[in-house]
Design an enzyme around this catalytic site. Structure first.
Site, short mmCIF file in Angstrom:
data_model
loop_
_atom_site.label_atom_id
_atom_site.label_comp_id
_atom_site.label_asym_id
_atom_site.label_seq_id
_atom_site.Cartn_x
_atom_site.Cartn_y
_atom_site.Cartn_z
N ASN A 89 -14.04 -76.90 31.61
CA ASN A 89 -13.70 -76.23 30.35
C ASN A 89 -14.05 -77.06 29.10
O ASN A 89 -14.12 -76.51 28.01
CB ASN A 89 -12.19 -75.92 30.41
CG ASN A 89 -11.60 -75.60 29.07
OD1 ASN A 89 -11.80 -74.51 28.55
ND2 ASN A 89 -10.87 -76.56 28.50
N TYR A 157 -24.96 -74.17 20.41
CA TYR A 157 -23.75 -73.74 21.13
C TYR A 157 -24.03 -72.45 21.91
O TYR A 157 -23.70 -72.35 23.10
CB TYR A 157 -22.63 -73.52 20.11
CG TYR A 157 -21.28 -73.20 20.72
CD1 TYR A 157 -20.49 -74.19 21.28
CD2 TYR A 157 -20.78 -71.89 20.70
CE1 TYR A 157 -19.23 -73.90 21.82
CE2 TYR A 157 -19.54 -71.59 21.24
CZ TYR A 157 -18.77 -72.60 21.79
OH TYR A 157 -17.53 -72.31 22.33
N LYS A 161 -23.88 -71.97 25.97
CA LYS A 161 -22.92 -71.06 26.60
C LYS A 161 -23.62 -69.94 27.36
O LYS A 161 -23.13 -69.50 28.41
CB LYS A 161 -21.96 -70.49 25.54
CG LYS A 161 -21.07 -71.55 24.89
CD LYS A 161 -20.14 -72.22 25.90
CE LYS A 161 -19.16 -73.19 25.28
NZ LYS A 161 -18.27 -73.83 26.26
N THR A 192 -7.32 -72.85 18.53
CA THR A 192 -7.31 -74.23 19.05
C THR A 192 -7.94 -75.12 17.98
O THR A 192 -8.51 -74.60 17.00
CB THR A 192 -8.20 -74.34 20.31
OG1 THR A 192 -9.56 -74.17 19.91
CG2 THR A 192 -7.85 -73.31 21.37
#
Ligand code: NAD
Length: 252
Positions: A89, A157, A161, A192
């Site tokens: 993760n 990114y 992903k 987060t």
């Protein structure tokens, strides 16, 4: 007790989704092996789990390092005798900038932390799962890089992903007959540190992109990871599973 008697590695366990998953998995009976860069934060998460009656250990390191991926598996076996699953993760967003201005180092680093780490994790974990006659691997991908998830300034990114979904499909197919399931979890915006926590303008902007007009809590995403790691997902492999408040099906 969805994960009773299972030993699970969780990377990125020092904060956000990983920390929520570590607590949830332990409360569902798993022995958890926590990984991330910072020992102090990992120790706090592990102590919280133990105080709540769970079993946890940790090993700090860098997921870009093949030796660390192997070390986490060795640590799981030394601590709990076996490995049954992994929630790979850990991840970073990197610089948010258009491609012509992007530093090559940023591209390389984001790919290494997010995508190469997934390869290194699976490479180290699969032999240990094989010894158990099967297991479950989950990667945290993202709504970014998936349907309706084009976000300006996030090319590295998004590529990392999206690459994790291809890796998931290959591994899911390669190891299905051995009882090893491999799935990708695609969260939508989640509150987060990496998701803009503490910055109301960013949180409002991201929330507004979702048909549900809100972001996820780390615990909501942890519950989806719990499902994929549990035997309830016994016929799922090679899947990109969206948990994104409808982001991937929005029309505008
Ligand atoms: P976070 O910043 O709270 O947690 C990231 C974790 O990864 C931390 O524990 C950090 O120590 C660890 N990490 C980062 N680089 C590392 C490295 N090189 N080696 C070891 N550990 C490292 O962020 P989060 O939002 O909980 O992110 C968890 C995952 O969820 C990431 O893969 C992220 O891309 C993904 N994700 C987040 C969101 C969101 O909106 N927050 C949305 C979709 C996907």
């Amino acid at each position: 007790m969805e994960l009773a008697n299972k030993t699970i590695i969780i990377t990125g366990a020092s904060s956000g989704i990983g920390a929520a998953a570590a607590s949830l998995f332990a409360s569902e009976g798993a022995d958890v092996v926590l990984g991330a860069r910072r020992s102090t934060e990992l120790q706090i998460v592990a102590e919280d789990i133990k105080r709540a009656g769970g079993r946890a250990t940790f090993l700090a390191g860098d997921v870009r390092d093949a030796g660390y991926a192997a070390g986490l598996v060795e640590h799981a076996i030394a601590s709990f005798g076996k490995l049954d699953g992994a929630f790979n993760n850990a991840g970073v967003v990197g610089d948010m900038i258009a491609v012509p201005e992007m530093r090559v180092e940023n591209w390389t680093d984001v790919l290494a932390v997010n995508l190469t780490s997934a390869f290194l994790g699976a490479r180290a974990q699969i032999p240990a799962l094989r010894q158990r006659g099967g297991g479950s691997i989950v990667f945290t991908s993202s709504f970014v890089g998936f349907r309706n998830g084009g976000m300006p300034g996030m090319a590295a990114y998004a590529a990392s992903k999206a690459g994790m979904i291809g890796l998931t499909q290959s591994l899911g197919s390669e190891h299905a007959a051995e009882g090893i399931r491999v799935n990708a979890l695609l969260p939508g915006g989640t509150v987060t540190p990496a998701g803009g926590e503490g910055n109301p303008d960013v949180l409002n902007f991201i929330a507004g992109l979702h048909p549900m007009k809100r972001m996820a809590s780390p615990k909501e995403i942890a519950h989806a990871a719990l499902f994929l790691l549990s035997d309830r997902a016994s016929f799922m492999t090679g899947s990109p599973m969206t948990v994104d408040g409808g982001m991937s099906v929005r029309l505008v």
